[in-house]
Design an enzyme around this catalytic site. Structure first.
Site, PDB file in Angstrom:
ATOM      1  N   PRO A   2     -27.284   1.146  20.453  1.00 46.99           N
ATOM      2  CA  PRO A   2     -28.397   1.677  21.238  1.00 46.99           C
ATOM      3  C   PRO A   2     -28.210   3.170  21.513  1.00 46.99           C
ATOM      4  CG  PRO A   2     -27.683  -0.424  22.119  1.00 46.99           C
ATOM      5  CD  PRO A   2     -26.673  -0.030  21.083  1.00 46.99           C
ATOM      6  N   GLU A   3     -29.281   3.938  21.303  1.00 46.24           N
ATOM      7  CA  GLU A   3     -29.242   5.371  21.529  1.00 46.24           C
ATOM      8  C   GLU A   3     -29.999   5.700  22.813  1.00 46.24           C
ATOM      9  OE1 GLU A   3     -30.362   7.421  17.893  1.00 46.24           O
ATOM     10  OE2 GLU A   3     -29.399   5.876  16.674  1.00 46.24           O
TER      11      GLU A   3
END
Length: 275
Positions: A2-3
């Protein structure tokens, strides 16, 4: 992993569901990656209230009423789910938080078990390695400062964007998308790019991140928000994950190439190494 948009989506979901609630019980499986040990972790969390929840880069910071902060990193496959307490516990639910006067609980789920939860005094949290050395937030960074950062060093632009000490929160997906929109080859050196081109890149980084946040992130693997709903930005990807598919601009096939230690997706025609 996840960014920034995915983590921001989780933070917003948690803020809507658990802020103000008091923790009544913590269940910790042996598979959980926590700090400090189980006894101290439980003692410092029990009967505390959730005051607020913030994001720093890809990190989730849950501020508690006892002046401790729970620092969470989702890593590759970590998730928070807010579900009815009657829902059966999943084998990958490593930590479960129950709340007083609430028939829901919060579950930290991570099937690859790289994610972690750490407790520190709130006034010490930003001094910890992994937080203290982070670069500026891309959505708070001015175009002038971004130009100065890039022009003062000579390194490939794609690895620079992925370097969390350089700029914090951007990962593979949004680096590829921003470079594609800017028509910049991922191997171009930062100090070889004109001020005009860097300003353009800065604008695309911010617009891509904002749009991805609006669409609750990108679900190219299994990412989902606190409510279990996937993101929608994957419908708008122009480069990332489109290896051998036609470029939307010129029709040439998108190429995937290892640059540094990570893969990069780009159009070899629109994003040339030299101009």
């Amino acid at each position: 992993m996840p960014e920034l948009p995915e983590v921001e989506t989780v933070v917003r979901g948690l803020s809507k569901t658990i802020v103000g609630h008091q923790i009544s019980k913590i269940t910790i499986k042996n598979t959980a990656r926590i700090f400090p040990g189980r006894a101290k972790f439980k003692a410092r969390l029990s009967n505390t209230k959730i005051k607020s929840i913030n994001r720093r880069a890809k990190n989730i910071l849950i501020n508690l009423s006892n002046d401790y902060t729970l620092w969470v990193h989702l890593k590759m496959t970590g998730y928070f789910y807010y579900r009815p307490a009657s829902t059966p516990i999943d084998k990958h639910d490593h930590v479960v938080f129950d709340f007083t006067k609430n028939n829901y609980n919060l579950r930290f789920n991570d099937y690859r078990r790289f994610g972690y939860l750490k407790l520190f005094p709130t006034d010490e949290i930003y001094n910890q390695p992994g937080l203290a050395d982070l670069g500026p937030e891309p959505l708070d960074l001015s175009a002038e400062d971004f130009l100065s950062m890039c022009q003062s060093r000579s390194r490939m632009i794609k690895p620079a964007l992925l370097d969390q000490t350089f700029i914090a929160g951007i990962g593979n997906i949004y680096a590829d998308e921003s470079l594609y929109l800017s028509r910049i080859h991922p191997q171009r050196l930062t100090n070889s790019l004109s001020s005009k081109k860097l300003t353009e890149l800065h604008g695309h980084i911010q617009s891509v991140l904002k749009q991805a946040i609006k669409l609750m992130g990108t679900s190219v693997d299994t990412f989902a928000g606190v409510n279990g709903q996937p993101g929608r930005y994957q419908k708008y990807l122009r480069a990332y994950g489109r290896e051998d598919e036609p470029c939307f601009r010129c029709g040439r096939k998108i190429r995937r190439e290892k640059i540094g230690s990570r893969s990069a997706h780009f159009c070899p025609s629109c994003q040339r190494i030299s101009r």
